[in-house]
Design an enzyme around this catalytic site. Structure first.
Site, mmCIF file in Angstrom:
data_model
loop_
_atom_site.group_PDB
_atom_site.id
_atom_site.type_symbol
_atom_site.label_atom_id
_atom_site.label_comp_id
_atom_site.label_asym_id
_atom_site.label_seq_id
_atom_site.Cartn_x
_atom_site.Cartn_y
_atom_site.Cartn_z
ATOM 1 N N ASP A 111 0.867 -1.154 0.000
ATOM 2 C CA ASP A 111 0.000 0.000 0.000
ATOM 3 C C ASP A 111 0.913 1.216 0.000
ATOM 4 O O ASP A 111 2.103 1.092 0.272
ATOM 5 C CB ASP A 111 -0.842 -0.064 1.285
ATOM 6 N N LYS A 151 -3.209 27.872 -8.808
ATOM 7 C CA LYS A 151 -2.103 26.956 -8.546
ATOM 8 C C LYS A 151 -2.416 25.649 -9.270
ATOM 9 O O LYS A 151 -3.576 25.257 -9.407
ATOM 10 C CB LYS A 151 -1.941 26.722 -7.051
ATOM 11 N N ARG A 159 6.535 16.905 -4.282
ATOM 12 C CA ARG A 159 5.327 17.166 -5.071
ATOM 13 C C ARG A 159 5.262 18.647 -5.345
ATOM 14 O O ARG A 159 5.191 19.448 -4.425
ATOM 15 C CB ARG A 159 4.094 16.710 -4.297
ATOM 16 N N LYS A 217 -7.258 -4.880 -5.158
ATOM 17 C CA LYS A 217 -5.958 -5.198 -4.580
ATOM 18 C C LYS A 217 -5.852 -6.703 -4.386
ATOM 19 O O LYS A 217 -4.863 -7.334 -4.730
ATOM 20 C CB LYS A 217 -5.789 -4.506 -3.232
ATOM 21 N N ASN A 269 -8.495 -0.718 4.033
ATOM 22 C CA ASN A 269 -8.625 -1.020 2.612
ATOM 23 C C ASN A 269 -7.602 -2.036 2.142
ATOM 24 O O ASN A 269 -7.666 -2.542 1.044
ATOM 25 C CB ASN A 269 -8.506 0.274 1.803
#
Lengths: 1352, 369
Positions: free
Chosen positions: A418, A581, A615, A839, A862
């Site tokens: 994950d 942005k 990022r 998954k 999850n």
């Protein structure tokens, strides 16, 4: 041990029916027609009506037994184990006197032991399950019954009830939201337990029901819901509400699912639609499987084979018996008449078959299963005890929650991870920024002492004290009043969708949709531009201490296609300004072309940030005149009201205004990786483990993390993106990718030749060995479909990025192979936007097609399904609740512990288990087969060679402890070596240490030993006499001699097998030998004989036998004959074909002898294979990963402007502020004392071709190979394959290469940086200056090391 | 199924919220730093290197060869003589007996077997009888006895164990000793005569005691009622085994060698491991220092042929043997030792050569590559 993890599935066929029955008896709710349920009809407040359908109740039941049923059920279960039944069967056989060749106690003692141990364990497990069931079933909830709110236990809640929920409460069942205390029937939930997403979600009730508001109205509500039957789709619900002759469509937007937590909402009412086992949470938990290791399965196969072998031997001996009884026995009757009941040779043969089955059953001793369990338990404890897997911050040690999988940890080939919370800490920190061409903020340089963290408090009383930033020049610039800097932070303070809560003056809490936004707004806050509050039409900030209120004119919301968001505000002076942005790729092309220079510099900075795995966002503004605004707002209104294609038209208007903007700068946010993640991934991939990231996150985010944790690197040959929306396009993209791979690897082959030799020798190098390993693996797998055959020879590093839609198609039956063959040829695979179930499907896919051992690691609910379906599930504890941990087999708190778990504990476990099994089968064959040979001399009468006590005790006393000690404590190389030489892990993956071949070798060795052990004493003793003249060839002397020889031989053998002689081993080995002699003398003593003359026939045998020199000479002879060949063979193996572990061991020995200081050599050793570990992030100037990488959802802008979510209920606010924040602020808080994350650095310097990876979509274009030509690729290959050696020389080379590449690209035919954007989404523009920027190779501002950290 | 995967506790957010911040003050769960728990126990890690393995081979070789030679020589010095008196051949003196005699015969059959010893037998000479193809190790045979009875237990004497079936009772009278082993006791009577050159047949004195294991004689076997009781009285109420000619208490005139403690009986009851076996029959004690126990010359073996083996193609033989410290003649052991020793030595040489020619001698010199 701790909380029982799960109930093995094997029990279910048995347990569930029982459980159902019982429940039915109790409340009649559960029905078997569940499977047949086609639609669900639920009428509110009408229990009688709903009763008809027998829907499941809200009671969950995970326990298996109660006090009464425990013994029978547990025993019944245990006897479902083939082994136990088998031993029971033997026991019964032994009770038949004609058959019984052994006393009953030889079987019943071990069997009783095994059964009782297992029963105790099961009982403990079930006790804990009862406890936890009770706890959850007895939770209180408020149910509306006959107009009154009553407290009811969860388990008594029924379908059709109306439940009142309060803030922060868990949702008890799947509810249809009827009404909420909030405006517009909105209600906020946190779904972390359900899908792992930490951001809040909004649910809204159907408007008609929302009007019911108070409980009296609700009590009379009698709507009927008709909906789909229970399923596991978390994001889908469809149903219809019929009320007062009207139909209302229900969607997932109206549902509150069990497992969610109500947030920020005072109260709400919901109608129970699905309860208990029918809820989506339970349905989605995936089916639990009883996990067995491959060794287990192999062992079972082998045991079956051995049974076959046993039957064969039985048949041979029975035939022998028939022949003997006919030819000899019938004549011998005057001395030995047949039993009256057994009057012919055929019947005698039949009985002798069973007698031999009893005697020879020790080839599969019951102690095998017990010993294996004990060893695994020991290994589990070692995992629990390992200090190096203890996280002191969270005060959690690693925990082996299942004790049955340990050796499988040594065989892992695929890791499915994950992202959020597993690789990353889910903390965003504002790390760097570039303002007007000036870059601020520098990552901490590990060599220099950390600069002081900036203290904002004197400057700004509203500052968030937890925010960290280390570059004081930026603060200076703010203080000085630099216009750009101010504008920059103003933008950050205005352009977002964050909500603020201010409990008391100055105590601001931001409620951000994504942690990124939160980080940006917090940064602005600390630098003096504090976002205070907003209303639908205004934004209030405090700028440098002055409150300013802006009029919010429009929010141009974010979406995936736009990859940017803007706000249009009017400042108090009346000037209208657009702040935007967004992803740099999108933003830069919308700038006003006036300031090319700034763009270049900023672009460089963006490169730099991206290369550091940050990022990035570009920020821009545009001043608008009143006219422009008027015109635009008119067109916007038109578009907004349009009935058809509203989205498109809005997008077009947005597009229209977001032009000619002025660049302000860029921000870089660090999605903080967990400590040591890149190193761990590097080490694991050196160990030939493939890592797949499966994340619910967006593609951009996932890819970004892929880069920052070194899964993706810029020197990868190519990264493919699969993002098709149809089956056809996905297939096409997969094919194209494969073709590319084949083509590229062919071109590489040429250049590879010279490098190959070195690669294959090395232990540290991925390519040569990795591929060699893959090749070898191939031999073991059944031949995959033809295309993948070709695929297995792919050389070169590829990566695959696939998103959820495409994955859904790729997982369809006919696409599976195609997907697997493509994905498995890649070094790294990233699947984005996958659902929990997907998954699991991906994991299943690999399990199905690759026959490889898979490991899934995750931290959220999850990940549960994935964790359960993988061979091994690992849960990261302490991040997002403990759902994942509870479903997992192992848990610890840091991703980096995975390398220790696999490379050290897993490897050792595997090694130990293999050695244990080899030896165990060996010793039992050596022991048992003697009976077989004796059969030929005793008329096939099933006479045993040994005393029956010896047979009983051999496995449980005389030989169990030394082999257990070996199985628990053995080490071939110390732990740090395992980490230094990840290649040591490979034998486990290839299953080299214990497989059918090894098994046959052990068996052969065992049989050889048995031959020696029988025939040597036979030959020596047959004519020998004692020194007093009595013959030695009597049965008892023979038995004692053989048994003693056997015990000595197997002890010598275990001594040879043991590679790590601790005190315990010594004690056990010598102790067992001593024990043997003591027990033998005791059993042969006069005392015991005089008490039980009929039980101890061997009185005096030990003394009179062991006093004879001939007996000892015989034993010595037999031992030598047994051991010498083994010794010679092993020596030759080590001498001629040493395994890596042998070599490492040997080196260790040499080093110890030389008494070299260990440390420096360790250091040296570490450097080679682990060179990646000190790698500074990615390629300088590598591909830019723009990230509007928000975990952002669109639609919030609208929510804000509509004012729907503006609610000023102070209570909720307060509670929210105190509790909520769980998304990121809380995480931050938890992480506070955290680790200094050192962005790894290094091999990046040697990385050759900047921005060589690109190719936004198929047809994929690879800039470096396409444009730079073959020369480039050659260089790249060399540097790639030998980073350690060429680290020094590489920069020069790579610089040249990059220049060449850049030059070649000057016409910019490619679309760089865009690969993270889904195909067909938006046309990427070309960045013409890109090439130049890359060539100038990132001028870096004077390095002021700093690290940004954010705290509340 | 779904239920199992879901553990209720976890759903409870109210509990789980205990973050690290709150729990910081708690005691650390850090595992103990002990060598055992951290798997750092000091350990000896032997490795098979040329330096250890090759010398081991040579040492084994050098140790085994001399031992083997010693054993071989010792064994060769032992004299052993075997006479097969089964009487399977026409020419054999016992042919008639072997053909005619059965358990039902009332009259004993006697035959005489002459033999010649060409070497003098010094010291004590042991006389064995040997049987072939006799499955004393058959499971049903081995267990067909009652050790309790043999130990002198009075209860077992009258109620023999079921293991003894079908030789537990005869006409409802308990058999003592019961069981197939006892029933099939070897009962040939053998006598040796030295044919003195002067023509007289000198009988050779055969000692009947000292042929059983001490523990057998003194612990395992015992007459009911203790050593001093009147055997005839004690065995009242039992019957002799079917094949026996005399009851057990008449096995020997000497009270201390009769009943269950009769040494011939004890020797027989110690079952053999292999279908061809020998059992000690008599001991010819050394008479004086000067004269060999058995001087070379002609001898006669007189057999009272009571034990039929013809039916199952068994063979009977008598063995005269001297013994040494290592027991009787045993050439196999010596040869085996010499062979194994030589093979080890040879292997050592071969491995040495292999090691020098192609061994991985740069072992570990550089493994990090």
């Amino acid at each position: 041990m701790t909380i029982p993890a799960e109930i093995p599935e094997k029990w279910f066929p048995l347990v569930l029916p029982l459980k159902r029955k019982k429940q039915k008896g109790l409340n009649g709710a559960k029905s078997k027609k569940k499977g047949a349920e086609e639609e669900r009809r639920v009428r509110a407040n009408d229990r009688e009506y709903n009763e008809k359908f027998q829907y499941a109740r809200n009671c969950i039941m995970t326990s298996k037994y109660n006090i009464v049923t425990f013994l029978p059920v547990n025993l019944f279960e245990q006897f479902q184990e083939v082994a136990n039944t088998y031993f029971l069967f033997l026991l019964i056989l032994q009770l038949i006197p004609q058959i019984s060749s052994l006393s009953w106690f030889t079987t019943i003692v071990p069997l009783a032991l095994v059964l009782s141990i297992t029963a105790v364990k099961d009982a403990t497990d079930d006790y804990f399950r009862h406890k936890s069931d009770n706890q959850v079933n007895n939770r209180q909830s408020q149910v509306l019954i006959r107009g009154l709110l009553q407290n009811e236990k969860w388990m008594n809640v029924r379908v059709g009830d109306i439940i009142k929920l309060e803030n922060k409460q868990f949702v008890a069942a799947d509810l249809l939201l009827l009404s909420s205390s909030e405006p517009h029937g909105l209600c906020y939930i946190e779904t972390a337990e359900l899908d792992g997403e930490t951001n809040m979600k909004v649910r809204q009730s159907v408007s008609v029901t929302n009007e019911l508001a108070d409980q009296n109205n609700l009590a009379s509500f009698d709507g009927e819901v008709v909906c789909e039957p229970p399923n596991n789709k978390l994001d889908r619900f469809c149903g219809t509400l019929y009320w007062r002759d009207k139909k209302y469509t229900l969607t997932n937007q109206n549902m509150l699912l069990r497992g969610c937590v109500l947030r920020n909402t005072e109260t709400c009412y919901g109608l129970v639609i699905f309860a208990g086992p029918d809820t989506k949470l339970m349905q989605n938990s995936g089916s639990t499987k009883f996990k067995r290791t491959s060794i287990d399965r192999l062992m079972n196969t082998l045991v079956l084979w051995i049974f076959g072998f046993l039957v064969c031997m039985g048949v041979i001996l029975a035939v022998g018996n028939a022949v003997w009884e006919r030819e000899v026995g019938s004549l011998f009757q005057s001395y030995l008449p047949w039993d009256p009941s057994v009057d012919n040779f055929l019947f005698s043969a039949f009985l002798s078959f069973w007698s031999y089955v009893i005697i020879l059953n020790t080839v599969v001793p019951i102690s095998l299963y017990v010993s294996v369990e004990v060893i695994r338990l020991g290994h589990s404890y070692f995992i629990n005890w390992d200090q190096e897997m203890f996280c002191s911050q969270c005060n959690t040690a690693a925990e082996a929650r299942t004790t049955t999988l340990n050796e499988e940890l040594g065989q892992v080939e695929y890791i499915f991870s994950d992202k959020t919370g597993t690789l990353t800490q889910n903390i965003m920190s504002f790390n760097k920024c570039s303002i007007n061409g000036q870059t601020y903020g520098e990552g901490p340089d590990p060599l220099e002492p950390r600069p002081k963290r900036l203290d904002f408090s004197p400057f700004n009383p509203l500052a968030d004290p937890d925010f960290c930033f280390y570059d004081d020049t930026l603060l200076e610039s703010v203080k000085v009043g630099d216009a750009h800097t101010h504008k920059f932070f103003r933008l950050l303070a205005l352009c977002h969708t964050v909500m603020s809560e201010e409990k008391s003056e100055g105590e601001l809490v931001y409620k951000a949709q994504s942690p990124d936004e939160g980080a940006l707004v917090t940064a602005a806050r600390n630098f003096g531009f504090v976002f205070r509050s907003r209303t639908p039409g205004t934004i209030t900030t405090t700028e440098m201490g002055q409150p300013v209120t802006y009029t919010l004119l429009a929010i141009l919301d974010f979406n995936n296609i736009r990859k940017r968001m803007s706000v249009i505000v009017r400042n108090p002076e009346g000037r209208i300004c657009l702040y935007c942005k967004g992803a740099d790729t999108v933003l830069l092309e919308r700038l006003h072309p006036c300031d090319q220079e700034l763009m270049n510099v900023t672009s460089d900075h963006l490169h730099e940030y991206a290369a550091d795995g940050l990022r990035t966002l570009a920020l821009a503004y545009r001043d608008l005149s009143e006219d422009e605004w008027e015109a635009w707002s008119e067109s916007h209104r038109c578009a907004d009201k349009a009935t058809s294609c509203r989205e498109d038209r809005l997008a077009a208007t947005y597009e229209h205004i977001e032009q000619d903007m002025m660049l302000l700068g860029a921000t870089a946010i660090e999605d903080k990786l967990q400590e040591g993640v890149p190193e761990t991934i590097a080490v694991l991939s050196l160990a030939n483990i493939k890592i797949w990231v499966l994340t619910g996150d967006k593609q951009e985010t996932a890819v970004n993390i892929g880069y920052s944790c070194k899964m993706l690197t810029d020197d990868m040959t190519e990264v493919f993106t699969i993002s098709g929306n149809t089956v056809h396009s996905v297939r096409q993209e997969l094919r194209t990718a494969r073709e590319r791979m084949i083509v590229l690897s062919r071109t590489r082959e040429g250049g590879k030749e010279e490098g190959t030799e070195g690669c294959f020798m090395g232990n540290g190098f991925r390519e040569g060995e990795g591929m060699a390993g893959a090749g070898a693996k191939q031999l073991q797998c059944p031949p995959p479909p033809p295309p993948s055959n070709l695929m297995d020879n792919i050389s070169g590093e590829f990566a695959l990025v696939i998103n959820g839609h495409s994955l859904a198609h790729a997982l369809e039956a006919d696409m599976e192979t195609e997907f697997v063959s493509t994905a498995c040829a890649c070094k790294a695979v990233i699947c984005c936007r996958v659902t929990p179930l997907q998954k699991a499907q991906v994991v299943e896919l690999i399990k199905k097609h690759k026959k490889a051992v898979t490991l899934a690691i995750g931290d959220g609910a999850n990940d549960v399904s994935m964790i359960k379906s993988a061979h091994i599930g690992v849960g990261i504890s302490g991040q997002e609740g403990i759902q994942a941990v509870l479903a997992s087999d192992y848990s610890f708190s840091q991703f980096r512990f995975l390398q220790r778990l696999l490379l050290v504990h897993g490897r050792w476990s595997y090694l130990r288990m293999c050695r244990f099994l080899c030896y165990f089968f060996y010793k039992n064959f050596a022991f048992t087969m003697v009976h077989f040979w004796f059969g030929f001399f005793c008329g096939f009468s099933a006479q045993t060679v040994y005393d029956q006590y010896f047979i009983t005790l051999y496995n449980i006393v005389y030989t169990s402890l030394p082999v257990l000690a070996m199985g628990i404590f053995d080490q071939d190389v110390p732990d740090q070596r395992s980490l230094e030489y990840p290649k040591l892990y490979e034998p486990g993956q290839l299953n080299l240490l214990f497989n059918k071949r090894e098994f046959f070798i052990c068996i052969a060795q065992g049989i050889y030993t048995s031959v020696v052990l029988f025939f040597v004493p036979c030959a020596v003793l047959s004519d020998a006499t004692q020194s007093t003249g009595e013959p030695l060839a009597d049965y008892q002397t023979f038995a004692v001699t053989t048994a003693t020889a056997l015990v000595i031989v197997v002890s010598v053998q275990i001594a040879l097998d043991t590679g790590f002689w601790t005190v315990i081993n010594h004690v056990f080995v010598w102790g067992s030998l001593g024990c043997y002699f003591c027990i033998m003398f005791a059993l042969h003593s006069q005392t015991l004989f005089l008490i039980f003359p009929n039980q101890f026939h061997f009185v005096g045998s030990a003394q009179s036998t062991l006093l004879q020199p001939v007996v000892w000479l015989t034993i010595a002879l037999a031992t030598t004959i047994c051991i010498v060949p083994v010794l010679a063979f092993r020596f030759l193996k080590v001498d001629l074909k040493p395994q890596l572990s042998d070599t490492v061991r040997y080196t260790q020995l040499v080093r110890q002898k030389k008494r070299k200081p260990m440390d420096c050599s360790v250091e040296g050793g570490r450097r080679g294979p682990g060179s990646v570990s000190d790698g500074r992030l990615g390629a300088r100037g590598g591909s830019r990963r723009s990230g509007y990488a928000f975990a952002h959802q669109e639609g919030f802008g609208e929510l804000i402007t509509s004012g729907k979510n503006m609610r000023l209920s102070s209570l909720a606010l307060a509670s929210f502020a105190s509790r909520h924040s769980s998304s990121w602020i809380d995480t931050l808080r938890r992480k506070k004392p955290a680790h200094v994350h050192t962005p790894p650095s290094a091999s990046g310097e040697s990385s050759p071709a900047p921005s060589c990876v690109s190719g936004s979509a198929p047809p994929l274009s690879n800039s470096s190979s396409a444009l730079g030509g073959s020369q480039d690729t050659t260089i790249e290959e060399e540097t790639g394959s030998a980073p350690a050696q060429s680290a020094q020389t590489a920069p020069a080379q790579s610089l040249a290469a990059s220049e060449a590449a850049a030059a070649g690209r000057s016409h910019g035919g490619d679309s760089p940086g865009g690969w993270s954007i889904s195909l067909g989404a938006v046309q990427e523009a070309l960045l013409r200056w890109r090439a130049r920027a890359a060539a100038s190779n990132s001028p870096r501002s004077p390095s002021v090391p700093m690290e940004t950290r954010q705290h509340e | 199924m779904m239920a199992s995967s879901y553990n209720a506790k976890d759903e409870d957010g109210h509990i789980t919220v205990t973050g690290p911040g709150g729990g910081a003050g708690l005691r650390s769960k850090k595992p103990e730093n002990t060598a055992f728990k951290q798997q750092r126990l000091p350990a000896w890690q032997p490795i098979l290197t040329a330096g250890t393995v090759l010398p081991a081979f040579f040492i084994i070789g050098l140790l085994f060869i001399p031992i083997g030679i010693g054993l071989f020589v010792t064994s060769n010095n032992i004299k052993e003589f075997t006479i097969d008196y089964t009487g399977a051949d026409n020419s054999s003196p016992c042919f008639n007996c072997s053909q005619n005699f059965s358990w039902n015969s009332t009259m004993p059959c006697t035959c005489t077997v002459p033999f010649y010893l060409d070497q003098p037998y010094e010291s004590n000479v042991y006389v064995y009888y040997g049987l072939s193809n006799f499955y004393q190790n058959h499971r049903r045979y081995v267990k067909s006895r009652d050790d309790s009875q043999l130990n002198g237990n009075l209860k077992s004497l009258l109620e023999p164990s079921k293991e003894c079936e079908p030789y537990a009772y005869h006409n409802n009278v308990p058999i003592a000793p019961c069981g197939a082993i006892a029933n099939s006791m070897f009962n040939d009577t053998l006598a040796l005569f030295y044919n003195h050159p002067n023509g007289t047949n000198v009988p050779i004195l055969l000692g009947t005691t000292g042929i059983a294991w001490w523990t057998d004689k003194h612990v395992k076997f015992g007459n009911p009622g203790g050593a001093d009781s009147n055997l005839t009285a004690v065995f009242q109420g039992t019957t002799k085994p079917l094949n026996w000619r005399r009851p057990v208490y008449e096995l020997d005139s000497d009270q201390s060698n009769s009943g269950f403690v009769n040494e011939d009986f004890i020797v027989w009851m110690r079952t053999a491991a292999l279908p061809t076996f020998r059992k000690l029959y008599r001991i010819i004690a050394k008479s004086s220092q000067m004269v060999p126990t058995l001087p070379p010359g002609n001898y006669t073996l007189e057999v009272v042929y009571n034990y039929p083996v013809h039916s199952f193609e068994g063979r009977k033989r008598i063995i005269l043997s001297t013994i040494s410290w290592m027991g009787g003649k045993n050439p196999f052991l010596g040869i085996a030792y010499i062979t194994v020793g030589s093979v080890c030595f040879f292997l050592g040489v071969v491995l040495l050569v292999i090691h020098h020619k192609c061994g991985n001698r740069n072992n570990g010199a550089d493994i990090s590559n």
